[in-house]
Motif scaffolding. Structure first.
Motif, PDB file in Angstrom:
ATOM      1  N   THR A   7     -32.959  -1.182   8.369  1.00 43.97           N
ATOM      2  CA  THR A   7     -33.510   0.079   7.869  1.00 43.97           C
ATOM      3  C   THR A   7     -32.589   0.623   6.796  1.00 43.97           C
ATOM      4  OG1 THR A   7     -32.291   1.414   9.463  1.00 43.97           O
ATOM      5  CG2 THR A   7     -34.458   0.645  10.147  1.00 43.97           C
ATOM      6  N   SER A   8     -33.080   1.610   6.056  1.00 44.58           N
ATOM      7  CA  SER A   8     -32.191   2.262   5.098  1.00 44.58           C
ATOM      8  C   SER A   8     -31.277   3.204   5.860  1.00 44.58           C
ATOM      9  CB  SER A   8     -33.000   3.023   4.049  1.00 44.58           C
ATOM     10  OG  SER A   8     -33.790   4.016   4.660  1.00 44.58           O
ATOM     11  N   SER A  10     -27.753   6.028   5.104  1.00 43.94           N
ATOM     12  CA  SER A  10     -26.836   6.628   4.137  1.00 43.94           C
ATOM     13  C   SER A  10     -25.899   7.591   4.848  1.00 43.94           C
ATOM     14  CB  SER A  10     -27.591   7.356   3.037  1.00 43.94           C
ATOM     15  OG  SER A  10     -28.323   8.436   3.569  1.00 43.94           O
ATOM     16  N   GLY A  11     -24.755   7.800   4.245  1.00 44.69           N
ATOM     17  CA  GLY A  11     -23.748   8.717   4.745  1.00 44.69           C
ATOM     18  C   GLY A  11     -23.060   9.372   3.564  1.00 44.69           C
ATOM     19  N   LEU A  12     -21.949  10.010   3.805  1.00 38.16           N
ATOM     20  CA  LEU A  12     -21.240  10.690   2.724  1.00 38.16           C
ATOM     21  C   LEU A  12     -20.734   9.734   1.653  1.00 38.16           C
ATOM     22  CD1 LEU A  12     -19.169  13.283   4.780  1.00 38.16           C
ATOM     23  CD2 LEU A  12     -21.219  13.693   3.402  1.00 38.16           C
ATOM     24  N   ASN A  13     -20.290   8.544   2.053  1.00 37.95           N
ATOM     25  CA  ASN A  13     -19.681   7.609   1.104  1.00 37.95           C
ATOM     26  C   ASN A  13     -20.415   6.282   0.973  1.00 37.95           C
ATOM     27  OD1 ASN A  13     -17.502   9.375   0.571  1.00 37.95           O
ATOM     28  ND2 ASN A  13     -16.560   8.752   2.504  1.00 37.95           N
ATOM     29  N   TYR A  14     -21.629   6.195   1.491  1.00 38.06           N
ATOM     30  CA  TYR A  14     -22.356   4.926   1.420  1.00 38.06           C
ATOM     31  C   TYR A  14     -23.860   5.158   1.450  1.00 38.06           C
ATOM     32  CZ  TYR A  14     -22.742   5.562   6.480  1.00 38.06           C
ATOM     33  OH  TYR A  14     -23.004   6.064   7.719  1.00 38.06           O
ATOM     34  N   SER A  15     -24.583   4.156   0.983  1.00 39.40           N
ATOM     35  CA  SER A  15     -26.041   4.138   1.031  1.00 39.40           C
ATOM     36  C   SER A  15     -26.472   2.678   0.992  1.00 39.40           C
ATOM     37  CB  SER A  15     -26.615   4.894  -0.174  1.00 39.40           C
ATOM     38  OG  SER A  15     -28.010   4.788  -0.192  1.00 39.40           O
ATOM     39  N   HIS A  16     -27.272   2.256   1.987  1.00 38.66           N
ATOM     40  CA  HIS A  16     -27.678   0.856   2.066  1.00 38.66           C
ATOM     41  C   HIS A  16     -29.175   0.768   2.330  1.00 38.66           C
ATOM     42  CE1 HIS A  16     -23.530  -0.340   1.973  1.00 38.66           C
ATOM     43  NE2 HIS A  16     -23.274   0.501   2.958  1.00 38.66           N
ATOM     44  N   MET A  17     -29.795  -0.232   1.762  1.00 37.61           N
ATOM     45  CA  MET A  17     -31.235  -0.460   1.878  1.00 37.61           C
ATOM     46  C   MET A  17     -31.510  -1.571   2.889  1.00 37.61           C
ATOM     47  SD  MET A  17     -32.444   1.748  -0.177  1.00 37.61           S
ATOM     48  CE  MET A  17     -34.132   1.257  -0.215  1.00 37.61           C
ATOM     49  N   PRO A  18     -32.754  -1.651   3.406  1.00 34.85           N
ATOM     50  CA  PRO A  18     -33.106  -2.737   4.331  1.00 34.85           C
ATOM     51  C   PRO A  18     -32.891  -4.107   3.681  1.00 34.85           C
ATOM     52  CG  PRO A  18     -34.822  -1.073   4.296  1.00 34.85           C
ATOM     53  CD  PRO A  18     -33.852  -0.724   3.209  1.00 34.85           C
ATOM     54  N   GLY A  19     -32.328  -5.027   4.439  1.00 32.99           N
ATOM     55  CA  GLY A  19     -32.080  -6.383   3.941  1.00 32.99           C
ATOM     56  C   GLY A  19     -30.731  -6.551   3.269  1.00 32.99           C
ATOM     57  N   GLU A  20     -29.981  -5.471   3.121  1.00 36.41           N
ATOM     58  CA  GLU A  20     -28.688  -5.543   2.446  1.00 36.41           C
ATOM     59  C   GLU A  20     -27.601  -6.007   3.417  1.00 36.41           C
ATOM     60  OE1 GLU A  20     -25.854  -2.583  -0.190  1.00 36.41           O
ATOM     61  OE2 GLU A  20     -27.860  -1.946   0.357  1.00 36.41           O
ATOM     62  N   ASP A  21     -26.838  -7.038   3.008  1.00 38.65           N
ATOM     63  CA  ASP A  21     -25.696  -7.533   3.780  1.00 38.65           C
ATOM     64  C   ASP A  21     -24.465  -6.725   3.397  1.00 38.65           C
ATOM     65  OD1 ASP A  21     -27.286  -9.439   4.852  1.00 38.65           O
ATOM     66  OD2 ASP A  21     -26.321 -11.145   3.894  1.00 38.65           O
ATOM     67  N   VAL A  22     -23.745  -6.261   4.408  1.00 39.28           N
ATOM     68  CA  VAL A  22     -22.578  -5.422   4.171  1.00 39.28           C
ATOM     69  C   VAL A  22     -21.436  -5.875   5.064  1.00 39.28           C
ATOM     70  CG1 VAL A  22     -21.708  -3.054   4.282  1.00 39.28           C
ATOM     71  CG2 VAL A  22     -24.084  -3.453   3.668  1.00 39.28           C
ATOM     72  N   ASP A  23     -20.238  -5.900   4.522  1.00 42.50           N
ATOM     73  CA  ASP A  23     -19.052  -6.163   5.327  1.00 42.50           C
ATOM     74  C   ASP A  23     -18.553  -4.810   5.817  1.00 42.50           C
ATOM     75  OD1 ASP A  23     -17.038  -7.528   6.560  1.00 42.50           O
ATOM     76  OD2 ASP A  23     -15.801  -7.702   4.775  1.00 42.50           O
ATOM     77  N   TRP A  24     -18.990  -4.394   7.022  1.00 40.52           N
ATOM     78  CA  TRP A  24     -18.697  -3.069   7.558  1.00 40.52           C
ATOM     79  C   TRP A  24     -17.266  -3.045   8.086  1.00 40.52           C
ATOM     80  CZ3 TRP A  24     -21.951   0.649   6.450  1.00 40.52           C
ATOM     81  CH2 TRP A  24     -21.721   1.907   6.986  1.00 40.52           C
ATOM     82  N   ALA A  36     -28.341  -0.197  18.299  1.00 39.11           N
ATOM     83  CA  ALA A  36     -29.417   0.767  18.061  1.00 39.11           C
ATOM     84  C   ALA A  36     -30.612   0.138  17.336  1.00 39.11           C
ATOM     85  CB  ALA A  36     -28.889   1.937  17.249  1.00 39.11           C
ATOM     86  N   GLY A  37     -30.436  -1.100  16.833  1.00 36.86           N
ATOM     87  CA  GLY A  37     -31.531  -1.776  16.139  1.00 36.86           C
ATOM     88  C   GLY A  37     -31.580  -1.498  14.648  1.00 36.86           C
ATOM     89  N   TYR A  38     -30.572  -0.813  14.109  1.00 37.52           N
ATOM     90  CA  TYR A  38     -30.529  -0.526  12.675  1.00 37.52           C
ATOM     91  C   TYR A  38     -30.046  -1.712  11.853  1.00 37.52           C
ATOM     92  CZ  TYR A  38     -30.942   4.394  14.031  1.00 37.52           C
ATOM     93  OH  TYR A  38     -31.359   5.576  14.555  1.00 37.52           O
ATOM     94  N   ALA A  39     -29.329  -2.639  12.509  1.00 34.60           N
ATOM     95  CA  ALA A  39     -28.748  -3.770  11.790  1.00 34.60           C
ATOM     96  C   ALA A  39     -28.693  -4.980  12.701  1.00 34.60           C
ATOM     97  CB  ALA A  39     -27.344  -3.420  11.312  1.00 34.60           C
ATOM     98  N   GLU A  40     -28.397  -6.123  12.095  1.00 32.97           N
ATOM     99  CA  GLU A  40     -28.205  -7.360  12.858  1.00 32.97           C
ATOM    100  C   GLU A  40     -26.931  -8.031  12.366  1.00 32.97           C
ATOM    101  OE1 GLU A  40     -31.107 -10.381  10.439  1.00 32.97           O
ATOM    102  OE2 GLU A  40     -32.037  -8.929  11.788  1.00 32.97           O
ATOM    103  N   LEU A  41     -26.309  -8.789  13.233  1.00 36.69           N
ATOM    104  CA  LEU A  41     -25.073  -9.495  12.910  1.00 36.69           C
ATOM    105  C   LEU A  41     -25.375 -10.652  11.971  1.00 36.69           C
ATOM    106  CD1 LEU A  41     -22.029  -9.852  13.464  1.00 36.69           C
ATOM    107  CD2 LEU A  41     -22.662 -11.319  15.372  1.00 36.69           C
TER     108      LEU A  41
END
Length: 82
Positions: A7-8, A10-24, A36-41
Motif C-alpha cells: 500500500t502507499s 507516508s511519514g514526516l521523512n518518507y513517502s512510498h508507493m505500492p510495489g516499491e522496494d525499500v531498505d527499511w 499489519a499487511g502493509y508490506a512483504e519481506l
C-alpha cells in the motif's frame, strides 16, 4: 531489512508507493509493517547477497588507509610533533 510495500505509506521523512522496494533501517518497524499487511519481506537473491559480501570487503579510505599503499614517509615524518 528489505521490504516491498503493498500500500502507499507516508511519514514526516518518507513517502512510498505500492510495489516499491525499500531498505527499511529499523527492523522492528519493518516487521510491524509486514505483520499489519502493509508490506512483504523481500528475500535477497544469491547474486545480490554475493555482491553485498564483496562490497563489505572493499572498504577504501580517501587517504589510502587500508589499501596496502605506502606514502613513502617514515614513521617519524607522519607522527605528530608536540
Amino acid at each position: 531489512m528489505r521490504i516491498k510495500f503493498r500500500t502507499s505509506i507516508s511519514g514526516l521523512n518518507y513517502s512510498h508507493m505500492p510495489g516499491e522496494d525499500v531498505d527499511w533501517p529499523d527492523d522492528k518497524e519493518a516487521k510491524r509493517f509486514i505483520d499489519a499487511g502493509y508490506a512483504e519481506l523481500v528475500e535477497p537473491t544469491k547474486a545480490a547477497a554475493k555482491a553485498a559480501a564483496k562490497d563489505d570487503r572493499k572498504v577504501e579510505h580517501a587517504d589510502g588507509a587500508g589499501t596496502g599503499k605506502r606514502s613513502g614517509k617514515t614513521k617519524e615524518e607522519t607522527t605528530l610533533k608536540r
